[in-house]
Design an enzyme around this catalytic site. Structure first.
Site, mmCIF file in Angstrom:
data_model
loop_
_atom_site.group_PDB
_atom_site.id
_atom_site.type_symbol
_atom_site.label_atom_id
_atom_site.label_comp_id
_atom_site.label_asym_id
_atom_site.label_seq_id
_atom_site.Cartn_x
_atom_site.Cartn_y
_atom_site.Cartn_z
ATOM 1 N N LYS A 1 0.870 -1.181 0.000
ATOM 2 C CA LYS A 1 0.000 0.000 0.000
ATOM 3 C C LYS A 1 0.895 1.215 0.000
ATOM 4 O O LYS A 1 1.816 1.307 0.827
ATOM 5 C CB LYS A 1 -0.874 -0.024 1.270
ATOM 6 C CG LYS A 1 -1.822 1.145 1.361
ATOM 7 C CD LYS A 1 -3.117 0.862 0.622
ATOM 8 C CE LYS A 1 -3.928 2.097 0.324
ATOM 9 N NZ LYS A 1 -3.554 2.839 -0.898
ATOM 10 N N GLN A 5 7.204 3.887 4.068
ATOM 11 C CA GLN A 5 5.789 3.501 4.061
ATOM 12 C C GLN A 5 5.547 2.236 4.880
ATOM 13 O O GLN A 5 4.505 2.096 5.517
ATOM 14 C CB GLN A 5 5.357 3.277 2.599
ATOM 15 C CG GLN A 5 3.871 3.238 2.389
ATOM 16 C CD GLN A 5 3.242 4.629 2.306
ATOM 17 O OE1 GLN A 5 3.748 5.494 1.631
ATOM 18 N NE2 GLN A 5 2.156 4.835 3.004
ATOM 19 N N LYS A 40 5.341 3.348 8.456
ATOM 20 C CA LYS A 40 4.159 4.205 8.630
ATOM 21 C C LYS A 40 2.889 3.363 8.648
ATOM 22 O O LYS A 40 2.035 3.515 9.521
ATOM 23 C CB LYS A 40 4.104 5.199 7.459
ATOM 24 C CG LYS A 40 2.993 6.196 7.533
ATOM 25 C CD LYS A 40 2.867 7.000 6.247
ATOM 26 C CE LYS A 40 4.174 7.658 5.857
ATOM 27 N NZ LYS A 40 4.005 8.568 4.716
ATOM 28 N N LYS A 79 5.405 1.812 -3.070
ATOM 29 C CA LYS A 79 5.331 3.173 -3.617
ATOM 30 C C LYS A 79 5.624 3.073 -5.108
ATOM 31 O O LYS A 79 6.349 2.176 -5.539
ATOM 32 C CB LYS A 79 6.374 4.069 -2.937
ATOM 33 C CG LYS A 79 6.097 5.542 -3.053
ATOM 34 C CD LYS A 79 5.159 6.043 -1.979
ATOM 35 C CE LYS A 79 4.776 7.487 -2.231
ATOM 36 N NZ LYS A 79 4.002 8.059 -1.114
ATOM 37 N N GLY A 128 -2.719 8.319 -4.248
ATOM 38 C CA GLY A 128 -2.069 9.508 -4.793
ATOM 39 C C GLY A 128 -0.818 9.899 -4.020
ATOM 40 O O GLY A 128 -0.506 9.341 -2.968
ATOM 41 N N ASP A 129 -0.093 10.853 -4.554
ATOM 42 C CA ASP A 129 1.059 11.479 -3.897
ATOM 43 C C ASP A 129 1.325 12.749 -4.709
ATOM 44 O O ASP A 129 0.404 13.235 -5.398
ATOM 45 C CB ASP A 129 2.268 10.515 -3.894
ATOM 46 C CG ASP A 129 3.425 11.016 -3.027
ATOM 47 O OD1 ASP A 129 3.316 10.933 -1.798
ATOM 48 O OD2 ASP A 129 4.431 11.524 -3.570
ATOM 49 N N THR A 153 -4.537 13.492 5.105
ATOM 50 C CA THR A 153 -3.126 13.672 5.461
ATOM 51 C C THR A 153 -2.926 14.997 6.197
ATOM 52 O O THR A 153 -2.270 15.045 7.251
ATOM 53 C CB THR A 153 -2.229 13.601 4.207
ATOM 54 O OG1 THR A 153 -2.578 12.427 3.478
ATOM 55 C CG2 THR A 153 -0.765 13.557 4.576
ATOM 56 N N SER A 165 -6.866 5.742 3.699
ATOM 57 C CA SER A 165 -6.843 4.825 2.552
ATOM 58 C C SER A 165 -7.195 3.412 3.019
ATOM 59 O O SER A 165 -7.940 2.691 2.345
ATOM 60 C CB SER A 165 -5.455 4.800 1.902
ATOM 61 O OG SER A 165 -5.328 5.863 0.984
HETATM 62 P P1 NAP Z 1 0.753 17.822 -4.300
HETATM 63 O O1 NAP Z 1 -0.694 18.028 -4.096
HETATM 64 O O2 NAP Z 1 1.266 17.472 -5.648
HETATM 65 O O3 NAP Z 1 1.491 19.126 -3.757
HETATM 66 C C1 NAP Z 1 2.872 19.162 -3.652
HETATM 67 C C2 NAP Z 1 3.290 20.560 -3.256
HETATM 68 O O4 NAP Z 1 4.687 20.561 -2.973
HETATM 69 C C3 NAP Z 1 3.063 21.572 -4.361
HETATM 70 O O5 NAP Z 1 2.806 22.823 -3.803
HETATM 71 C C4 NAP Z 1 4.418 21.556 -5.061
HETATM 72 O O6 NAP Z 1 4.723 22.730 -5.776
HETATM 73 C C5 NAP Z 1 5.363 21.421 -3.893
HETATM 74 N N1 NAP Z 1 6.608 20.802 -4.351
HETATM 75 C C6 NAP Z 1 6.746 19.613 -4.995
HETATM 76 N N2 NAP Z 1 8.024 19.380 -5.281
HETATM 77 C C7 NAP Z 1 8.704 20.447 -4.818
HETATM 78 C C8 NAP Z 1 10.071 20.801 -4.804
HETATM 79 N N3 NAP Z 1 10.995 19.997 -5.353
HETATM 80 N N4 NAP Z 1 10.409 21.980 -4.206
HETATM 81 C C9 NAP Z 1 9.464 22.798 -3.655
HETATM 82 N N5 NAP Z 1 8.154 22.516 -3.644
HETATM 83 C C10 NAP Z 1 7.786 21.355 -4.209
HETATM 84 O O7 NAP Z 1 1.313 16.658 -3.336
HETATM 85 P P2 NAP Z 1 0.836 16.290 -1.857
HETATM 86 O O8 NAP Z 1 -0.034 15.103 -1.985
HETATM 87 O O9 NAP Z 1 0.371 17.499 -1.144
HETATM 88 O O10 NAP Z 1 2.209 15.771 -1.221
HETATM 89 C C11 NAP Z 1 3.083 16.626 -0.480
HETATM 90 C C12 NAP Z 1 3.986 15.795 0.400
HETATM 91 O O11 NAP Z 1 3.191 15.007 1.304
HETATM 92 C C13 NAP Z 1 4.881 14.778 -0.299
HETATM 93 O O12 NAP Z 1 6.097 14.646 0.414
HETATM 94 C C14 NAP Z 1 4.098 13.472 -0.190
HETATM 95 O O13 NAP Z 1 4.924 12.323 -0.311
HETATM 96 C C15 NAP Z 1 3.545 13.636 1.220
HETATM 97 N N6 NAP Z 1 2.384 12.815 1.545
HETATM 98 C C16 NAP Z 1 1.237 12.915 0.820
HETATM 99 C C17 NAP Z 1 0.136 12.139 1.173
HETATM 100 C C18 NAP Z 1 -1.160 12.265 0.435
HETATM 101 O O14 NAP Z 1 -2.137 11.659 0.919
HETATM 102 N N7 NAP Z 1 -1.265 13.021 -0.625
HETATM 103 C C19 NAP Z 1 0.231 11.233 2.236
HETATM 104 C C20 NAP Z 1 1.409 11.177 2.990
HETATM 105 C C21 NAP Z 1 2.469 11.980 2.624
HETATM 106 P P3 NAP Z 1 4.624 22.734 -7.389
HETATM 107 O O15 NAP Z 1 3.180 22.941 -7.672
HETATM 108 O O16 NAP Z 1 5.509 23.835 -7.812
HETATM 109 O O17 NAP Z 1 5.129 21.382 -7.847
#
Ligand code: NAP
Length: 451
Positions: free
Chosen positions: A94, A115, A118, A130, A169-170, A213, A383
């Site tokens: 997952k 993961q 977690k 992943k 998603g991520d 999250t 999830s």
């Molecule tokens: P998202 O909706 O795609 O948003 C990502 C955000 O981070 C956007 O504002 C993006 O800016 C910024 N970003 C990405 N790469 C970057 C970089 N290299 N430098 C600076 N800013 C950057 O993704 P998200 O789901 O919110 O995920 C954010 C984080 O949470 C990740 O580390 C992910 O692994 C973690 N996470 C997510 C979930 C989930 O349920 N979604 C669960 C656990 C952990 P831009 O628009 O410019 O790319």
């Protein structure tokens, strides 16, 4: 004993580096875990003899494949797809799918490794995995994103399934992408099963999955604050990112009486000293989710805000920081600036956003520091709840899911305190999360023999 522990860590890391060349993020994630667990492992001959941690650091399976697709001009494009199936000792693999130009095998291995711990922490029966691609969804039309997702799943569908591997998603993968992937999976497999989570509410999604999250991160921070008889009320909060996790973390902070003053994206940050109100947050959600704009536009719409081009938000004065963008976005210097400006609580919505140097600053200064594998586990927890709802063919209400999410985050916090409190009474949540997540997986692996 101390020597034996250091030797174990050194030998372990030498093995990891020689078998996995040029994967710095993977080394970083493994090193942090080995440091927490080594004292326990060297005292447990069964774990040593059965090489449990060595096996956990080796994926059960890695799938890597070509993803060809046609862009809107009729030109052939080729990307690389991956799925890292890290560990299935306690349940089906997952973990999310990431679409970002920077994606490579090492980054997905670090994410899959984290993961495993977690998912175990959530107490739900989920293994760890992943996946993703170096496909960059920025600037692509809906049609191009759909074509890419369909090609990606045309290969991946044979390696996933509701009892085998359940992606979500991520970064770069939200509701739109999950829906396209789910649609193609359903068509190729001729079945309607819960093989993806993060689906739309109309076709098997769980209420509150988009929020989970961000909300979970704030619930975890709330528990950390409670240990010092403190709360979000009246606090200034800096948040990085402006995507899924950042938006819902902000929503919950506002609800709890805190003032959010920053957001960022990969081009820069906005600082709004007056605070990002509910109305301004709605604008950010529309800007990022519907018109896929840049955070810079916030400062154009709200002149009281500053735009810091090419800069991270950590120089903003705050009490609490929630890094919610990406890995290694907060380094030692940033951490120093944060604590010198009075920040005393950091909870990670993103995965591994703080570098080892930053974590050292937080620990040396004894501030509240919640690592991603504990603090952002709410996403995968919901999830897991989506998988349960799919199996039962029913849908819970948002209130029911929120209550379950909240209680899971409280439990994770409690286990971290139990396993992470040091002799001085300081809670090292990194040790707490690593030790707590490890136990269940290690026991299951021991019970299942050499597989
Ligand atoms: P998202 O909706 O795609 O948003 C990502 C955000 O981070 C956007 O504002 C993006 O800016 C910024 N970003 C990405 N790469 C970057 C970089 N290299 N430098 C600076 N800013 C950057 O993704 P998200 O789901 O919110 O995920 C954010 C984080 O949470 C990740 O580390 C992910 O692994 C973690 N996470 C997510 C979930 C989930 O349920 N979604 C669960 C656990 C952990 P831009 O628009 O410019 O790319």
């Amino acid at each position: 004993m101390k020597n034996q522990v250091s030797r174990y860590i050194e030998d372990f890391m030498a093995g990891i580096q020689s078998r996995n060349p040029a994967e710095p993020e993977f080394y970083q994630a493994v090193h942090e875990v080995v440091e927490s667990l080594a004292p326990f492992i060297v005292e447990n001959p069964v774990l040593m003899k059965n090489k449990i941690l060595e096996r956990m650091a080796e994926p059960e399976r890695v799938i890597m494949f070509r993803v060809p697709w046609l862009d809107d001009r009729g030109e052939v494009q080729i990307n690389r797809g991956f799925r890292v199936q890290m560990n299935s000792a306690i349940g089906p693999y997952k973990g999310g799918i990431r679409f970002h130009a920077s994606v490579n095998l090492g980054i997905l291995k670090f994410l899959a490794f984290e993961q495993v711990f977690k998912n175990s922490l959530t107490s739900l029966p989920m293994g760890g995995g992943k996946g993703g691609s170096d496909f960059n969804p920025k600037g692509k039309s809906d049609n191009e994103v759909m074509k890419f997702c369909q090609s990606f799943i045309t290969e991946l569908h044979r390696h996933i399934g509701p009892n085998l591997d359940v992606p979500a998603g991520d970064i770069g993968v939200g509701g739109r992408e999950v829906a396209y992937m789910f649609g193609q999976y359903k068509r190729l497999r001729n079945e309607f099963t819960g093989t993806f989570t993060g689906k739309g509410l109309d076709f098997g999604g769980s209420p509150l999955r988009p929020e989970a999250t961000g909300f979970g991160t704030v619930y975890f921070a709330q528990e950390m604050l409670k240990t010092r008889n403190d709360s979000f009320k009246g606090k200034t909060v800096a948040i990085s990112g402006s995507g899924n996790v950042a938006q819902y973390a902000a929503q919950k902070v506002i609800e709890l009486g805190g003032t959010v003053v920053t957001f960022s994206d990969s081009n820069g940050s906005i600082y709004d000293p007056k605070g990002i109100t509910t109305e301004k947050l709605e604008y950010v959600m529309m800007l990022k989710n519907a018109i896929r704009g840049r955070i810079k536009e916030y400062a154009e719409k709200y002149p009281e805000a500053e735009y810091w081009e090419g800069s991270r938000p950590w120089k903003a004065k705050c009490d609490i920081a929630l890094p919610c963008a990406t890995q290694n976005e907060l380094n030692g210097d940033d951490a120093q600036v944060l604590v010198e400006n009075g920040c005393y609580c950091v909870a990670e919505g993103a995965n591994m956003p703080s570098t080892p140097e930053a974590i050292k600053v937080f620990h040396d200064r004894k501030i509240l520091y919640g690592p991603g594998k504990a603090a952002n586990a709410g996403g995968v927890a919901v999830s897991g709840l989506e998988m349960s709802q799919n199996s039962m063919r029913l849908q819970w209400t948002p209130e029911e899911v929120d209550a379950k999410l909240h209680s899971i985050m409280i439990n994770i916090h409690e286990t971290c305190v139990k396993n992470g409190t040091d002799a001085s009474g300081y809670v090292n949540y990194v040790n707490g999360a690593n030790i707590s997540g490890f136990h269940k997986v290690a026991n299951a692996m021991l019970a299942q023999g050499l597989v």
